[in-house]
Design a protein around this motif. Structure first.
Motif, PDB file in Angstrom:
ATOM      1  N   GLY A 109      32.640 -12.566 -15.049  1.00  0.00           N
ATOM      2  CA  GLY A 109      33.463 -11.420 -15.441  1.00  0.00           C
ATOM      3  C   GLY A 109      32.967 -10.159 -14.765  1.00  0.00           C
ATOM      4  O   GLY A 109      31.775 -10.036 -14.455  1.00  0.00           O
ATOM      5  N   LEU A 110      33.879  -9.228 -14.532  1.00  0.00           N
ATOM      6  CA  LEU A 110      33.525  -7.981 -13.865  1.00  0.00           C
ATOM      7  C   LEU A 110      33.992  -6.795 -14.702  1.00  0.00           C
ATOM      8  O   LEU A 110      35.176  -6.659 -15.005  1.00  0.00           O
ATOM      9  CB  LEU A 110      34.159  -7.907 -12.475  1.00  0.00           C
ATOM     10  N   VAL A 111      33.051  -5.941 -15.064  1.00  0.00           N
ATOM     11  CA  VAL A 111      33.359  -4.682 -15.749  1.00  0.00           C
ATOM     12  C   VAL A 111      33.542  -3.606 -14.687  1.00  0.00           C
ATOM     13  O   VAL A 111      32.668  -3.409 -13.836  1.00  0.00           O
ATOM     14  CB  VAL A 111      32.220  -4.283 -16.709  1.00  0.00           C
ATOM     15  N   ILE A 112      34.688  -2.923 -14.718  1.00  0.00           N
ATOM     16  CA  ILE A 112      34.988  -1.851 -13.768  1.00  0.00           C
ATOM     17  C   ILE A 112      35.135  -0.551 -14.563  1.00  0.00           C
ATOM     18  O   ILE A 112      35.924  -0.480 -15.501  1.00  0.00           O
ATOM     19  CB  ILE A 112      36.288  -2.129 -12.994  1.00  0.00           C
ATOM     20  N   VAL A 113      34.363   0.450 -14.190  1.00  0.00           N
ATOM     21  CA  VAL A 113      34.432   1.749 -14.865  1.00  0.00           C
ATOM     22  C   VAL A 113      34.571   2.837 -13.808  1.00  0.00           C
ATOM     23  O   VAL A 113      33.836   2.857 -12.826  1.00  0.00           O
ATOM     24  CB  VAL A 113      33.177   2.012 -15.720  1.00  0.00           C
ATOM     25  N   ALA A 114      35.530   3.733 -14.010  1.00  0.00           N
ATOM     26  CA  ALA A 114      35.760   4.818 -13.058  1.00  0.00           C
ATOM     27  C   ALA A 114      34.773   5.954 -13.269  1.00  0.00           C
ATOM     28  O   ALA A 114      34.325   6.212 -14.388  1.00  0.00           O
ATOM     29  CB  ALA A 114      37.178   5.350 -13.191  1.00  0.00           C
ATOM     30  N   ASP A 115      34.435   6.629 -12.182  1.00  0.00           N
ATOM     31  CA  ASP A 115      33.607   7.826 -12.281  1.00  0.00           C
ATOM     32  C   ASP A 115      34.225   8.845 -13.239  1.00  0.00           C
ATOM     33  O   ASP A 115      33.528   9.552 -13.956  1.00  0.00           O
ATOM     34  CB  ASP A 115      33.461   8.489 -10.905  1.00  0.00           C
ATOM     35  N   GLY A 116      35.561   8.900 -13.245  1.00  0.00           N
ATOM     36  CA  GLY A 116      36.254   9.904 -14.046  1.00  0.00           C
ATOM     37  C   GLY A 116      35.971   9.793 -15.531  1.00  0.00           C
ATOM     38  O   GLY A 116      35.906  10.809 -16.232  1.00  0.00           O
ATOM     39  N   ILE A 117      35.805   8.558 -16.050  1.00  0.00           N
ATOM     40  CA  ILE A 117      35.578   8.419 -17.485  1.00  0.00           C
ATOM     41  C   ILE A 117      34.183   8.906 -17.840  1.00  0.00           C
ATOM     42  O   ILE A 117      33.946   9.416 -18.941  1.00  0.00           O
ATOM     43  CB  ILE A 117      35.810   6.967 -17.958  1.00  0.00           C
ATOM     44  N   PHE A 118      33.240   8.788 -16.899  1.00  0.00           N
ATOM     45  CA  PHE A 118      31.912   9.342 -17.159  1.00  0.00           C
ATOM     46  C   PHE A 118      32.005  10.855 -17.248  1.00  0.00           C
ATOM     47  O   PHE A 118      31.361  11.490 -18.097  1.00  0.00           O
ATOM     48  CB  PHE A 118      30.934   8.933 -16.057  1.00  0.00           C
ATOM     49  N   GLY A 119      32.824  11.466 -16.388  1.00  0.00           N
ATOM     50  CA  GLY A 119      33.018  12.913 -16.448  1.00  0.00           C
ATOM     51  C   GLY A 119      33.624  13.346 -17.767  1.00  0.00           C
ATOM     52  O   GLY A 119      33.233  14.367 -18.343  1.00  0.00           O
ATOM     53  N   MET A 120      34.590  12.550 -18.285  1.00  0.00           N
ATOM     54  CA  MET A 120      35.217  12.884 -19.556  1.00  0.00           C
ATOM     55  C   MET A 120      34.198  12.786 -20.695  1.00  0.00           C
ATOM     56  O   MET A 120      34.128  13.663 -21.571  1.00  0.00           O
ATOM     57  CB  MET A 120      36.385  11.944 -19.829  1.00  0.00           C
ATOM     58  N   CYS A 121      33.405  11.710 -20.690  1.00  0.00           N
ATOM     59  CA  CYS A 121      32.353  11.562 -21.702  1.00  0.00           C
ATOM     60  C   CYS A 121      31.366  12.730 -21.619  1.00  0.00           C
ATOM     61  O   CYS A 121      30.934  13.274 -22.635  1.00  0.00           O
ATOM     62  CB  CYS A 121      31.602  10.249 -21.503  1.00  0.00           C
ATOM     63  N   SER A 122      31.032  13.112 -20.397  1.00  0.00           N
ATOM     64  CA  SER A 122      30.076  14.190 -20.186  1.00  0.00           C
ATOM     65  C   SER A 122      30.583  15.507 -20.773  1.00  0.00           C
ATOM     66  O   SER A 122      29.809  16.299 -21.327  1.00  0.00           O
ATOM     67  CB  SER A 122      29.783  14.347 -18.697  1.00  0.00           C
ATOM     68  N   SER A 123      31.895  15.758 -20.656  1.00  0.00           N
ATOM     69  CA  SER A 123      32.451  16.988 -21.227  1.00  0.00           C
ATOM     70  C   SER A 123      32.246  17.027 -22.740  1.00  0.00           C
ATOM     71  O   SER A 123      31.866  18.063 -23.311  1.00  0.00           O
ATOM     72  CB  SER A 123      33.944  17.094 -20.893  1.00  0.00           C
ATOM     73  N   TYR A 124      32.502  15.907 -23.415  1.00  0.00           N
ATOM     74  CA  TYR A 124      32.261  15.843 -24.862  1.00  0.00           C
ATOM     75  C   TYR A 124      30.788  16.077 -25.184  1.00  0.00           C
ATOM     76  O   TYR A 124      30.451  16.790 -26.134  1.00  0.00           O
ATOM     77  CB  TYR A 124      32.676  14.471 -25.407  1.00  0.00           C
TER      78      TYR A 124
END
Length: 465
Positions: A109-124
């Motif tokens: 299995g492959l987990v794919i996570v975009a850089d953008g979601i890390f940025g959104m988490c970082s804002s919170y």
């Protein structure tokens, strides 16, 4: 043995050197010299890191580290060693995917996570650190820590709803309008910056852990997969797989924190932070799915539903105080996803410069505010705007707008110059579609049909809306 997940991961690995060069070019054009300097400093420091590999960057090393932390934690929780060994994690520059788990026929299995979601988490997480900073500095130093703990227990720590709303709207408008993930900065003390980074690490761990959990738990289909061209996955608000994946991800996030903690007090503190970080990660995914997609699958239940699941794992007293604690972040989350005429669009001028900063030029920040305000106008406004700006040679602008308003999207796209085959694909309600993908096709068509700068961007935005 090389698995199918390994092969797919290799194909998806971004050319980070090329991406850095493109980012530097854009920053030079915008005149963001301070941010360019910071990017260069971070790049230089990363090249000195022992984990550095040519073509990689800090985000690649970070996601690999998070994957290893979660494997160890899930092993401690009794997860199958074979399932843990067969899952891979990759981060991507593609903003059309927030987080997904793709299973393969060989059992990998492959987990794919975009850089953008890390940025959104970082804002919170920057927002949480700001609130903690302000509370601790308002008290005398000897009492600061205990004041924060007391307020946490009462559920009274967080304010600054307008700041969090602005952070989120700036991020999502950037992605919707420019297909780029960019954040505002929050003015934090050195302690606050460390706290924000730690929370971001924990939030990202939860996002990756949720997708890994799908694989570890043997969920054969990719319930949280979504990307342009894929058939929309189905997920109800009571989807048992999502609930189980959230539970295991939360346990693994806390377990990984405990494994890296030293002493009882640090362990207790990390548990508290892991709880808040997981909740913020849920909200970040909620915002991304509801603001970036025209068509989307119900890939994750709403944040309020998932929050209820997570709170069930806490003691009753802690559940009550955490619910109170979440009132302001939840209100800001809903405000950030409101794209109606009643929304509060991003406004750089309305923000307190003592709380928020940006190295981007003021003209760029104001343009993002204008984009946000325009996308929150009514349908009638957008039709009227395109009709008003049409000329004898571009009468097709208004004609396409009227077709779109009459619920004829495919004919509208064709009238705007998008070919029939592409129009059918874009209008297929069973396929995921992002706002910036739609913008790309409309912008390209308008440019080819003679709409010149600086008008092509607002024309394409009104047409897309």
């Amino acid at each position: 043995m090389t698995t199918l997940a390994d092969r797919k991961r290799a194909l998806l690995q971004a050319d980070r050197e090329a991406a850095l060069a493109e980012k530097r070019r854009q920053l030079r054009e915008l005149g963001a010299h301070d941010l360019l300097r910071r990017v260069d400093e971070a790049s230089t420091n990363w090249r000195k890191d022992p984990r550095y590999k040519p073509g990689a960057d800090l985000s690649v090393g970070f996601v690999d580290m998070v994957g290893e932390e979660l494997r160890a934690a899930m092993a401690d929780l009794g997860a199958s060693a074979a399932r843990l060994e067969s899952v891979r994690v990759v981060t991507t520059l593609d903003q059309a995917v927030s987080a997904q788990m793709t299973p393969f026929d060989d059992g990998s299995g492959l987990v794919i996570v975009a850089d953008g979601i890390f940025g959104m988490c970082s804002s919170y997480c920057q927002y949480l650190a700001l609130c903690a900073d302000k509370r601790s500095h308002a008290a005398s130093r000897p009492m600061a820590f205990w004041r924060v703990l007391r307020d946490l227990g009462k559920g009274e720590l967080f304010g600054y709803e307008d700041v969090l709303t602005a952070l989120l709207r700036y991020h999502t408008t950037h992605q919707r309008a420019l297909a780029a993930s960019t954040q505002l900065g929050v003015r934090l003390s050195p302690e606050g910056e460390r706290y924000a980074w730690q929370l971001s690490h924990l939030a990202y761990r939860f996002v990756v852990g949720h997708e890994m959990a799908h694989h570890v738990l043997g969920h054969s289909s990719g319930p949280s997969a979504f990307a342009p061209g894929e058939r929309l996955p189905a997920c109800s608000a009571d989807d048992r797989r999502e609930r189980d994946a959230d539970r295991l991800a939360f346990q693994a996030t806390r377990c990984a924190s405990e494994r890296l903690s030293h002493g009882r007090w640090e362990t207790l503190g990390m548990r508290e932070r892991a709880t808040m970080a997981a909740l913020m990660a849920m909200m970040a995914l909620h915002v991304a799915e509801r603001t970036l997609f025209v068509h989307r699958g119900c890939t994750h239940p709403p944040a309020a539903v998932r929050t209820g699941w997570l709170l069930e794992q806490l003691k009753p007293g802690k559940q009550q105080s955490t619910r109170r604690l979440l009132r302001v972040p939840m209100k800001a989350t809903e405000a950030a996803t409101d794209l109606s005429e009643h929304a509060r669009p991003f406004s750089w001028q309305a923000l307190d410069p003592d709380l928020v900063f940006s190295p981007m030029p003021r003209s760029h920040l104001e343009a993002i505010g204008e984009f946000d305000a325009m996308q929150c106008e009514t349908e009638a406004f957008h039709v009227s705007w395109l009709e008003r700006h049409a000329t004898a040679d571009t009468a097709w602008l208004g004609e396409g707008a009227r077709l779109a308003a009459a619920d004829e999207p495919a004919p509208a796209l064709r009238r705007w110059g998008v070919d029939a085959g592409t129009s059918r694909k874009l209008c297929d309600p069973q396929r995921a579609l992002t706002f910036f993908t739609l913008k790309e096709y409309i912008t390209r068509s308008f440019t080819e049909r003679g709409i010149a700068e600086p008008w092509v961007a607002p024309h394409a935005l009104a047409a897309r809306c």
